[in-house]
Design a protein around this motif. Structure first.
Motif, PDB file in Angstrom:
ATOM      1  N   TRP A   1     -10.286  35.672  32.116  1.00 22.20           N
ATOM      2  CA  TRP A   1     -10.100  35.567  30.669  1.00 22.20           C
ATOM      3  C   TRP A   1      -9.523  36.869  30.112  1.00 22.20           C
ATOM      4  CZ3 TRP A   1     -11.668  37.267  25.841  1.00 22.20           C
ATOM      5  CH2 TRP A   1     -11.525  36.357  24.787  1.00 22.20           C
ATOM      6  N   LYS A   2     -10.000  37.988  30.633  1.00 22.23           N
ATOM      7  CA  LYS A   2      -9.507  39.307  30.191  1.00 22.23           C
ATOM      8  C   LYS A   2      -8.026  39.468  30.507  1.00 22.23           C
ATOM      9  CE  LYS A   2      -8.548  43.751  31.259  1.00 22.23           C
ATOM     10  NZ  LYS A   2      -7.519  44.190  32.183  1.00 22.23           N
TER      11      LYS A   2
ATOM     12  N   LEU B   1     -16.917  31.820  26.871  1.00 20.20           N
ATOM     13  CA  LEU B   1     -15.512  32.164  26.626  1.00 20.20           C
ATOM     14  C   LEU B   1     -14.734  31.041  25.957  1.00 20.20           C
ATOM     15  CD1 LEU B   1     -14.891  33.892  30.066  1.00 20.20           C
ATOM     16  CD2 LEU B   1     -15.187  35.008  27.854  1.00 20.20           C
ATOM     17  N   ALA B   2     -15.323  29.861  25.828  1.00 23.55           N
ATOM     18  CA  ALA B   2     -14.603  28.739  25.206  1.00 23.55           C
ATOM     19  C   ALA B   2     -14.558  28.937  23.689  1.00 23.55           C
ATOM     20  CB  ALA B   2     -15.300  27.432  25.532  1.00 23.55           C
TER      21      ALA B   2
ATOM     22  N   ARG C   1     -16.095  39.653  22.616  1.00 23.01           N
ATOM     23  CA  ARG C   1     -16.939  38.522  23.020  1.00 23.01           C
ATOM     24  C   ARG C   1     -18.316  39.019  23.464  1.00 23.01           C
ATOM     25  NH1 ARG C   1     -15.076  32.926  23.233  1.00 23.01           N
ATOM     26  NH2 ARG C   1     -13.086  33.120  22.185  1.00 23.01           N
ATOM     27  N   TRP C   2     -18.317  40.070  24.289  1.00 29.02           N
ATOM     28  CA  TRP C   2     -19.588  40.632  24.751  1.00 29.02           C
ATOM     29  C   TRP C   2     -20.434  41.087  23.563  1.00 29.02           C
ATOM     30  CZ3 TRP C   2     -17.034  44.047  29.041  1.00 29.02           C
ATOM     31  CH2 TRP C   2     -16.907  43.308  30.220  1.00 29.02           C
ATOM     32  N   LEU C   3     -19.802  41.794  22.620  1.00 26.20           N
ATOM     33  CA  LEU C   3     -20.507  42.313  21.461  1.00 26.20           C
ATOM     34  C   LEU C   3     -21.048  41.178  20.596  1.00 26.20           C
ATOM     35  CD1 LEU C   3     -21.255  44.946  20.036  1.00 26.20           C
ATOM     36  CD2 LEU C   3     -19.103  44.802  18.791  1.00 26.20           C
ATOM     37  N   ALA C   4     -20.219  40.177  20.327  1.00 24.46           N
ATOM     38  CA  ALA C   4     -20.644  39.047  19.487  1.00 24.46           C
ATOM     39  C   ALA C   4     -21.812  38.281  20.108  1.00 24.46           C
ATOM     40  CB  ALA C   4     -19.466  38.105  19.238  1.00 24.46           C
TER      41      ALA C   4
END
Length: 192
Positions: free
Chosen positions: A160-161, A190-191, A172-175
């Motif tokens: 994805w990255k 990741l969707a 995404r990690w932070l959220a």
């Protein structure tokens, strides 16, 4: 220079409680130091910065000029056999010498195998330096040694990255409130 680099690591992380050395054919020795700090274990390479990283397309490598780096991985202790990460970290640290790669923030480094037995991660994201261990300034014309934190990625996160970029993955990690030090963490959704 290695003595100065180790001194900087000790000043930031304390005294190492273990160390291992690995030598690969055609490369100089890479050590990995282990630092225990409460429930967090940090693994830091020593020896990657011995030579500057150089552009693989350059006709000759400059023995003085070019970025220098060491790698730092932080994980929560007691949840997995992370001490088996010593050799994989040394492999990542040897990548500039072996493959002519210049390691920089936002880059992915992929081992193609788990970072330690049973790890859901085979790749790492190179994060911005300077937070945990300050840069080590060296005499001119040498560039400073930068200490890059490594953030383990699952295969799906690494893929994805590659499409969306390092900043998008970090968002995404932070959220999701992802604990990037958890050696058994689940992949971030990741969707969407």
């Amino acid at each position: 220079m290695l003595e100065l680099t180790e001194r900087r690591l000790r000043a930031a992380l304390g005294e190492p409680d273990a160390r291992a050395a690995v030598t690969f054919l055609g490369t100089e020795r890479i050590e990995v130091l282990r630092f225990a700090d409460g429930d967090v274990i940090r693994y830091a390479t020593l020896g990657m910065a011995r030579q500057p990283m150089s552009d693989p397309t350059a006709p000759t490598a400059d023995p003085f000029r070019g970025p220098r780096a060491e790698l730092v991985l932080s994980v929560r202790g007691g949840r997995a056999d992370t001490d088996k990460v010593l050799r994989p970290l040394a492999v990542l640290a040897a990548t500039p010498q072996v493959e002519g790669v210049v390691v920089a923030p936002g880059a992915s480094l992929d081992l193609g195998e788990p970072l330690w037995p049973g790890a859901p991660f085979s790749a790492v994201l190179v994060a911005e330096p300077g937070g945990l261990v300050a840069d080590l300034e060296l005499p001119e014309p040498m560039e400073a040694v930068r200490f890059f934190p490594l953030l383990p990625m699952t295969a799906n996160e690494a893929a994805w990255k590659r499409v969306h970029g390092a900043a998008a993955l970090q968002e995404r990690w932070l959220a999701a409130g992802t604990d990037l030090r958890d050696p058994l963490r689940a992949p971030v959704p990741l969707a969407g």
